[in-house]
Motif scaffolding. Structure first.
Motif, mmCIF file in Angstrom:
data_model
loop_
_atom_site.group_PDB
_atom_site.id
_atom_site.type_symbol
_atom_site.label_atom_id
_atom_site.label_comp_id
_atom_site.label_asym_id
_atom_site.label_seq_id
_atom_site.Cartn_x
_atom_site.Cartn_y
_atom_site.Cartn_z
ATOM 1 N N ALA A 271 -47.952 -44.330 64.179
ATOM 2 C CA ALA A 271 -47.791 -42.686 63.948
ATOM 3 C C ALA A 271 -48.877 -41.616 62.294
ATOM 4 N N ALA A 274 -52.472 -43.459 64.127
ATOM 5 C CA ALA A 274 -52.473 -41.621 65.721
ATOM 6 C C ALA A 274 -52.783 -40.628 65.176
ATOM 7 N N ASP A 299 -43.316 -37.531 64.801
ATOM 8 C CA ASP A 299 -44.488 -36.701 63.880
ATOM 9 C C ASP A 299 -44.890 -36.033 65.145
ATOM 10 N N GLY A 303 -49.897 -38.040 70.355
ATOM 11 C CA GLY A 303 -48.695 -38.315 71.945
ATOM 12 C C GLY A 303 -49.384 -39.721 72.216
ATOM 13 N N LEU A 312 -44.152 -49.641 76.181
ATOM 14 C CA LEU A 312 -44.773 -49.701 75.438
ATOM 15 C C LEU A 312 -44.222 -50.727 75.026
ATOM 16 N N VAL A 317 -48.870 -55.176 73.788
ATOM 17 C CA VAL A 317 -49.461 -53.225 74.816
ATOM 18 C C VAL A 317 -49.957 -52.901 73.836
ATOM 19 N N LYS A 321 -56.968 -48.973 70.426
ATOM 20 C CA LYS A 321 -57.065 -48.938 68.447
ATOM 21 C C LYS A 321 -58.233 -50.561 68.886
ATOM 22 N N GLY A 324 -55.129 -54.112 67.706
ATOM 23 C CA GLY A 324 -53.862 -53.144 67.505
ATOM 24 C C GLY A 324 -53.697 -54.640 67.978
ATOM 25 N N THR A 325 -52.703 -55.232 68.012
ATOM 26 C CA THR A 325 -51.604 -57.078 68.140
ATOM 27 C C THR A 325 -50.827 -56.357 69.582
ATOM 28 N N GLY A 326 -50.566 -54.816 69.442
ATOM 29 C CA GLY A 326 -49.577 -54.845 70.881
ATOM 30 C C GLY A 326 -47.913 -55.326 70.285
ATOM 31 N N LEU A 327 -47.534 -55.616 68.938
ATOM 32 C CA LEU A 327 -46.190 -56.601 68.766
ATOM 33 C C LEU A 327 -45.329 -55.198 67.798
ATOM 34 N N GLY A 328 -45.964 -53.714 67.535
ATOM 35 C CA GLY A 328 -45.616 -53.234 66.251
ATOM 36 C C GLY A 328 -44.196 -52.853 67.043
ATOM 37 N N THR A 329 -43.594 -52.560 68.124
ATOM 38 C CA THR A 329 -43.189 -52.011 69.061
ATOM 39 C C THR A 329 -41.940 -52.257 69.238
ATOM 40 N N ALA A 330 -42.512 -54.060 70.241
ATOM 41 C CA ALA A 330 -42.148 -55.287 70.159
ATOM 42 C C ALA A 330 -40.680 -55.570 69.180
ATOM 43 N N THR A 352 -44.824 -36.904 69.081
ATOM 44 C CA THR A 352 -43.706 -38.012 69.499
ATOM 45 C C THR A 352 -42.696 -38.288 68.176
ATOM 46 N N PHE A 354 -39.358 -41.028 67.866
ATOM 47 C CA PHE A 354 -38.804 -42.069 68.641
ATOM 48 C C PHE A 354 -37.512 -41.455 68.042
HETATM 49 N N1 LIG Z 1 -46.355 -42.623 67.642
HETATM 50 C C1 LIG Z 1 -47.480 -42.839 68.099
HETATM 51 N N2 LIG Z 1 -48.596 -41.659 68.651
HETATM 52 C C2 LIG Z 1 -49.378 -42.191 69.604
HETATM 53 N N3 LIG Z 1 -49.569 -43.506 69.726
HETATM 54 C C3 LIG Z 1 -48.878 -44.080 69.577
HETATM 55 C C4 LIG Z 1 -47.279 -43.350 68.542
HETATM 56 N N4 LIG Z 1 -47.082 -45.431 68.746
HETATM 57 C C5 LIG Z 1 -47.267 -46.349 69.562
HETATM 58 N N5 LIG Z 1 -48.318 -45.492 70.215
HETATM 59 C C6 LIG Z 1 -49.377 -46.202 71.101
HETATM 60 O O1 LIG Z 1 -48.773 -47.284 71.217
HETATM 61 C C7 LIG Z 1 -49.553 -48.359 70.763
HETATM 62 C C8 LIG Z 1 -48.565 -49.798 70.956
HETATM 63 O O2 LIG Z 1 -48.076 -50.027 69.282
HETATM 64 P P1 LIG Z 1 -48.046 -51.269 68.895
HETATM 65 O O3 LIG Z 1 -46.518 -51.916 70.048
HETATM 66 O O4 LIG Z 1 -47.536 -51.083 67.714
HETATM 67 O O5 LIG Z 1 -48.976 -51.929 69.061
HETATM 68 P P2 LIG Z 1 -50.395 -52.022 68.679
HETATM 69 O O6 LIG Z 1 -49.791 -50.536 67.079
HETATM 70 O O7 LIG Z 1 -50.557 -52.628 68.008
HETATM 71 O O8 LIG Z 1 -51.518 -51.700 69.064
HETATM 72 C C9 LIG Z 1 -50.623 -48.049 69.912
HETATM 73 O O9 LIG Z 1 -51.804 -48.846 70.725
HETATM 74 C C10 LIG Z 1 -50.380 -46.563 70.095
HETATM 75 O O10 LIG Z 1 -51.587 -46.738 71.277
#
Ligand SMILES: Nc1ncnc2c1ncn2[C@@H]1O[C@H](COP(=O)(O)OP(=O)(O)O)[C@@H](O)[C@H]1O
Ligand SMILES: [Mg+2]
Length: 367
Positions: A271, A274, A299, A303, A312, A317, A321, A324-330, A352, A354
């Motif tokens: 967030a 973003a 937040d 979005g 996501l 994914v 950025k 970005g590794t795309g691992l945070g949400t996974a 957004t 969660f």
């Molecule tokens: N709260 C949020 N607001 C806007 N975009 C978000 C938010 N959370 C996640 N994203 C989008 O989701 C993508 C994937 O997030 P994440 O899995 O943490 O990987 P990373 O942060 O490494 O890209 C981010 O690159 C961002 O584009």
């Protein structure tokens, strides 16, 4: 559904369809039940009239892996019936599943005397299913391949991180010693706690990649956890002009504290990122029902980009950025699911949210 209208029966001429219905044995399973085990000798073809059946294979570490599902109006067990080879997977019927089973020997007799087009229909069903199962299997292999890549990547990171991180740790310890005033001690403690978490994160990503997350659960007050989180991130929020607040009831959650902090960190950092330096608000709220503690992280950023909303939570994914590794949400999802919880989100151009549901601490006593 009625047996007479099941798709398998509808492939046949009326006379044979009637014979099949007559020889079928209909069974209702009120509880979950093993229909057959892997390696069993095939004796029946099964038609699903209600409910569903899952097919699982044992993996090398004695865990079961779901490879396919048969739903109402589908049938299974045809491979074994046709070639007589042992069953290739275990079949488990969900509670309230109704199956009609047709004995192999009698079915083979009917198939022997049936018209070519019936066999063609049967064949086309089998091919369709084989294709779907193969596609699912290939996707799983790709996923595992990605996971082992993460493993290697994180291993390298941990290795290369160690010496600079140890440097930071030593420097902050020295600073604390040479300037033992209250403020310096507090900031140095924050540096050390953060450094520790950095190493923890890398190690956890490794754990996640190898798929063997071990939870050290204990009851924690949600407010205490959020206070701790806020303290760790105070400077980060200040620099990013982020107003962070939380308003949660006095509830206990039975969690692995470090892992839940990781989930908060991953989601809230996203967030903050973003907002792109323009600042914004992030609010954590929670409420309670008889089954779950329900946490919302909201937040008012731009979005989640539409292009990645559907996947996501998949690893790698990332969007918009650099680095970005795309691992945070996974990782967040895998941790929440390891706690038997659920995570989902809602997003639009105004922000957004969660939603995290964690089972009540009473439910999770057995951990
Ligand atoms: N709260 C949020 N607001 C806007 N975009 C978000 C938010 N959370 C996640 N994203 C989008 O989701 C993508 C994937 O997030 P994440 O899995 O943490 O990987 P990373 O942060 O490494 O890209 C981010 O690159 C961002 O584009
Ligand atoms: Mg992220």
């Amino acid at each position: 559904m009625e047996l007479e209208v099941h798709q398998f029966i509808s492939y046949f001429e009326p006379e044979q369809a009637a014979q099949l219905c007559q020889m079928a044995i209909v069974e209702k399973h009120t509880e979950q039940k093993v229909v057959f085990e892997e390696d069993d000798i095939p004796d029946y073809l099964y038609l699903v009239l209600e409910g569903q059946v899952e097919f699982r294979k044992k993996t090398a570490c004695d865990k079961y892996h779901v490879i396919a599902v048969a739903k109402q109006n589908e049938f299974f067990g045809e491979f074994g019936v046709l070639d007589g080879q042992p069953r290739s997977a275990q079949a488990i019927a969900y509670p309230d599943t109704v199956l009609a089973k047709i004995p192999r020997a009698q079915l083979m007799e009917i198939l022997d005397n049936t018209k070519g087009y019936v066999i063609l229909k049967l064949l086309s069903y089998i091919i369709r299913h084989l294709r779907a199962t193969t596609a699912q299997y290939v996707n799983q292999m790709i996923y595992q391949e990605k996971m082992s890549l993460i493993g290697e990547m994180v291993n390298t990171i941990i290795h290369d991180f160690r010496s600079p991180v140890t440097g930071i740790q030593l420097a902050s310890a020295m600073l604390k010693e040479t300037h033992p005033d209250e403020d310096t001690i507090e900031w140095c403690d924050i540096i050390q706690a953060q450094v520790k978490r950095m190493l923890g994160m890398a190690e956890e990503a490794l754990e996640f990649a190898s798929g063997n997350a071990v939870l050290k659960k204990k009851p924690v007050k949600l407010t205490t956890l959020l206070e701790h989180f806020e303290k760790l991130n105070r400077i980060y929020f200040k620099d990013a002009h982020v107003h962070f607040k939380f308003d949660v009831p006095e509830v206990l959650v039975n969690v692995d504290e470090n892992k839940l902090l990781r989930v908060l960190q991953n989601l809230i950092s996203n967030a903050v990122e973003a907002f792109k330096g323009n600042g914004g608000c992030i609010e954590v709220t929670a409420n309670n029902n008889d089954k779950f503690v329900k946490i919302q992280i909201c937040d008012n950023g731009p979005g989640i980009p539409e292009a990645i909303r559907d996947n996501l939570f998949d690893p790698f994914v990332t969007h918009g950025k650099r680095g970005g590794t795309g691992l945070g949400t996974a990782i967040a999802k895998s941790i929440i699911e390891a706690h038997n919880g659920e995570i989902c989100f809602q997003t639009n151009c105004k922000g957004t949210t969660f939603y995290i549901d964690l089972p009540h601490q009473l439910d999770a006593n057995c951990s």
